[in-house]
Design a protein around this motif. Structure first.
Motif, PDB file in Angstrom:
ATOM      1  N   UNK A 364      17.337  -0.861 -78.275  1.00 43.39           N
ATOM      2  CA  UNK A 364      17.729   0.555 -78.261  1.00 43.39           C
ATOM      3  C   UNK A 364      16.550   1.488 -78.027  1.00 43.39           C
ATOM      4  N   UNK A 365      15.400   1.191 -78.654  1.00 42.38           N
ATOM      5  CA  UNK A 365      14.228   2.038 -78.472  1.00 42.38           C
ATOM      6  C   UNK A 365      13.705   2.001 -77.048  1.00 42.38           C
ATOM      7  N   UNK A 366      13.695   0.816 -76.428  1.00 44.82           N
ATOM      8  CA  UNK A 366      13.222   0.699 -75.042  1.00 44.82           C
ATOM      9  C   UNK A 366      14.150   1.423 -74.079  1.00 44.82           C
ATOM     10  N   UNK A 367      15.449   1.318 -74.311  1.00 42.27           N
ATOM     11  CA  UNK A 367      16.412   2.014 -73.447  1.00 42.27           C
ATOM     12  C   UNK A 367      16.245   3.527 -73.564  1.00 42.27           C
ATOM     13  N   UNK A 368      16.125   4.029 -74.799  1.00 45.92           N
ATOM     14  CA  UNK A 368      15.972   5.469 -75.006  1.00 45.92           C
ATOM     15  C   UNK A 368      14.662   5.959 -74.410  1.00 45.92           C
ATOM     16  N   UNK A 369      13.581   5.185 -74.608  1.00 49.71           N
ATOM     17  CA  UNK A 369      12.280   5.594 -74.069  1.00 49.71           C
ATOM     18  C   UNK A 369      12.320   5.659 -72.542  1.00 49.71           C
ATOM     19  N   UNK A 370      12.976   4.699 -71.931  1.00 48.55           N
ATOM     20  CA  UNK A 370      13.136   4.694 -70.477  1.00 48.55           C
ATOM     21  C   UNK A 370      13.794   5.980 -69.998  1.00 48.55           C
ATOM     22  N   UNK A 371      14.835   6.397 -70.697  1.00 46.13           N
ATOM     23  CA  UNK A 371      15.563   7.615 -70.308  1.00 46.13           C
ATOM     24  C   UNK A 371      14.695   8.848 -70.494  1.00 46.13           C
ATOM     25  N   UNK A 372      14.043   8.986 -71.645  1.00 47.25           N
ATOM     26  CA  UNK A 372      13.268  10.192 -71.923  1.00 47.25           C
ATOM     27  C   UNK A 372      12.063  10.310 -70.988  1.00 47.25           C
ATOM     28  N   UNK A 373      11.355   9.203 -70.752  1.00 39.37           N
ATOM     29  CA  UNK A 373      10.234   9.233 -69.816  1.00 39.37           C
ATOM     30  C   UNK A 373      10.701   9.607 -68.415  1.00 39.37           C
ATOM     31  N   UNK A 374      11.814   9.021 -67.998  1.00 39.70           N
ATOM     32  CA  UNK A 374      12.331   9.264 -66.650  1.00 39.70           C
ATOM     33  C   UNK A 374      12.807  10.707 -66.495  1.00 39.70           C
ATOM     34  N   UNK A 375      13.427  11.253 -67.525  1.00 36.01           N
ATOM     35  CA  UNK A 375      13.853  12.652 -67.475  1.00 36.01           C
ATOM     36  C   UNK A 375      12.656  13.583 -67.333  1.00 36.01           C
TER      37      UNK A 375
END
Length: 487
Positions: A364-375
């Motif tokens: 879950x943390x890796x998925x969320x981090x991927x989204x926030x960095x990409x945004x």
């Protein structure tokens, strides 16, 4: 009258919010909150519009129970989706949700008849396959010819309360049917759809009074005596009114919710070919302004990830888990069509990372981090374009809406953009809705004073750039991720 109610409905939730002004202090309280989502039926995605009407009535009942006997009332929702009414004023069809797949090939088919360049020159509106222009084209002329009226979703909700039909201007501009030069429906585009101008109601400006709620509705449900005010019914238009501007430096806004809308407030559009190629839009705002902005996927991706994880983590918990993951490890192109409405968001993100040779986010943390960095990196691209097209270097970014509460994303944005970020208020849409009601009711004298009151009542949190290690390397990797998308 110093009681004001905002009906603010987004793609994932709705709320009924009351406000008043006492001794120069703006007071806001939530009366009712409810979920919103589209449902799938017979292979299509629809909004439950009657459920939304019922929740509005429920919220107004609660307002009266809490002592509000009389008030003004304004409604805002998302854009582009619409309701077809027959001659008797009854709804003809379920209300399609903009994420429905029926319009996937429609832009290409429509632009065989009229070029993209001509449509943009006429409307100044960016091409998105879910724009009302394309949705209506998907119907075919026979079905549309039977419609007596075409109302956007908030127009219809006003109609259900008042019995009066209108098309509010800020939301009507998102249909891609209004001519940016004449300020009215474009006859050529209506002709392309085989529509008549009289199938649309008169265009109403934000700030106009629409009248009272139907007496039968008031008596049957014991509602307050509400005077309906036409507010900016497009939630982004209301959110921009609610931006707490208190500076003389060049500023931009980022309305952060299911979608992220990054742009500037202007007194004239930018409808050049370069603006079109960068996919910027000129949506009409309150008080003669234009919202020159870019649509970015926004919090939709994290909403879908949380849903697929069984909602076992709150958004705050997902953000905390993301903060423990190394930065910029895995990146995805948020605005790629594959992320607009995938069957499984997590799987789509993982597939892209695997295809592009990046570490595959699993936790879950890796998925969320991927989204926030990409945004944050997507915001960087949009800001670079905005500075060039707007002709002014932005020094302060105001992040408003629900995403303003995400401290990690706000700090990432300040770091990547290398500018000051002012975050909040989270309820800027409801506040902008209410500000227009207060100005129309002469409780407040101007938009400038309304924004001063909002800033005083809800002071923003300031994020200053803290530096970004390996900046050039990250930006180079980000460019490679985008290149994969265009191949």
């Amino acid at each position: 009258m110093n009681q004001h109610i905002a009906i603010d409905i987004g793609a994932s939730s709705g709320r009924v919010v009351a406000a008043s002004l006492a001794a120069g202090q703006l007071h806001l309280r939530e009366i009712h909150r409810f979920k919103n989502d589209f449902t799938e039926k017979d292979g299509h995605m629809y909004w439950d519009i009657e459920y939304l009407s019922q929740e509005i009535v429920k919220g107004l009942q609660l307002a009266k129970q809490q002592g509000i006997e009389a008030c003004t009332l304004g409604i805002d929702t998302w854009a582009v989706d619409y309701v077809l009414l027959d001659d008797a004023g009854s709804r003809m069809h379920e209300v399609y949700a903009y994420r429905d797949h029926r319009t996937e090939d429609v832009p290409d088919r429509l632009h065989q008849r009229i070029s993209r360049e001509i449509v943009y020159a006429k409307t100044g509106i960016q091409e998105q396959r879910f724009n009302t222009l394309y949705q209506l084209f998907a119907h075919g002329p026979n079905e549309l010819s039977r419609a007596s009226s075409i109302l956007l979703v908030p127009d219809y909700l006003y109609y259900r309360l008042s019995g009066r039909r209108m098309n509010e201007r800020t939301n009507a501009s998102t249909t891609q049917l209004l001519n940016v030069k004449t300020g009215d429906f474009d006859e050529d585009l209506l002709g392309l759809l085989q529509l008549r101008k009289d199938q649309f109601a008169s265009l109403q400006e934000p700030g106009e009074f629409l009248g009272s709620i139907l007496p039968d509705l008031v008596h049957a449900h014991r509602l307050p005596d509400c005077q309906l005010v036409v507010v900016p019914t497009h939630d982004t238009a209301s959110a921009v009114v609610g931006v707490p501007i208190q500076i003389n430096r060049p500023w931009a806004y980022l309305s952060s919710g299911t979608w992220s809308l990054l742009g500037v407030e202007r007194d004239r559009p930018i409808d050049t070919l370069e603006a079109m190629r960068c996919n910027y839009t000129n949506e009409w705002g309150a008080y003669g302004t234009y919202r020159f902005l870019k649509n970015i996927m926004g919090m939709w991706m994290i909403q879908e990830v949380r849903r697929e994880l069984g909602e076992e983590h709150s958004y705050a918990e997902l953000t905390e888990l993301a903060s423990l993951v190394p930065a910029y490890r895995s990146l995805v192109p948020c605005n790629a069509a594959r992320f607009l409405s995938p069957k499984r968001m997590i799987l789509e993100m993982q597939r892209f990372c695997q295809e592009s040779g990046q570490p595959v986010p699993m936790s879950p943390g890796e998925l969320a981090r991927c989204i926030f960095d990409s945004l944050a990196l997507t915001y960087y691209n949009a800001m670079q374009e905005l500075n060039r097209l707007h002709g002014q270097v932005i020094e302060v970014l105001h992040i408003v809406g629900g995403g303003s509460q995400n401290a990690l994303l706000c700090q990432l944005t300040a770091d990547v953009l290398e500018i000051e970020v002012q975050a909040g208020p989270s309820e800027s849409t409801a506040l902008g809705n209410i500000a227009v009601q207060m100005i129309s009711s002469k409780v407040l004298p101007s938009l400038q004073e309304a924004r001063r009151c909002i800033a005083h009542a809800f002071p923003p949190v300031v994020y200053m750039p803290q530096g970004m290690p390996d900046r050039e390397s990250v930006l180079q990797r980000w460019q490679q991720v985008q290149d994969v998308t265009t191949q």
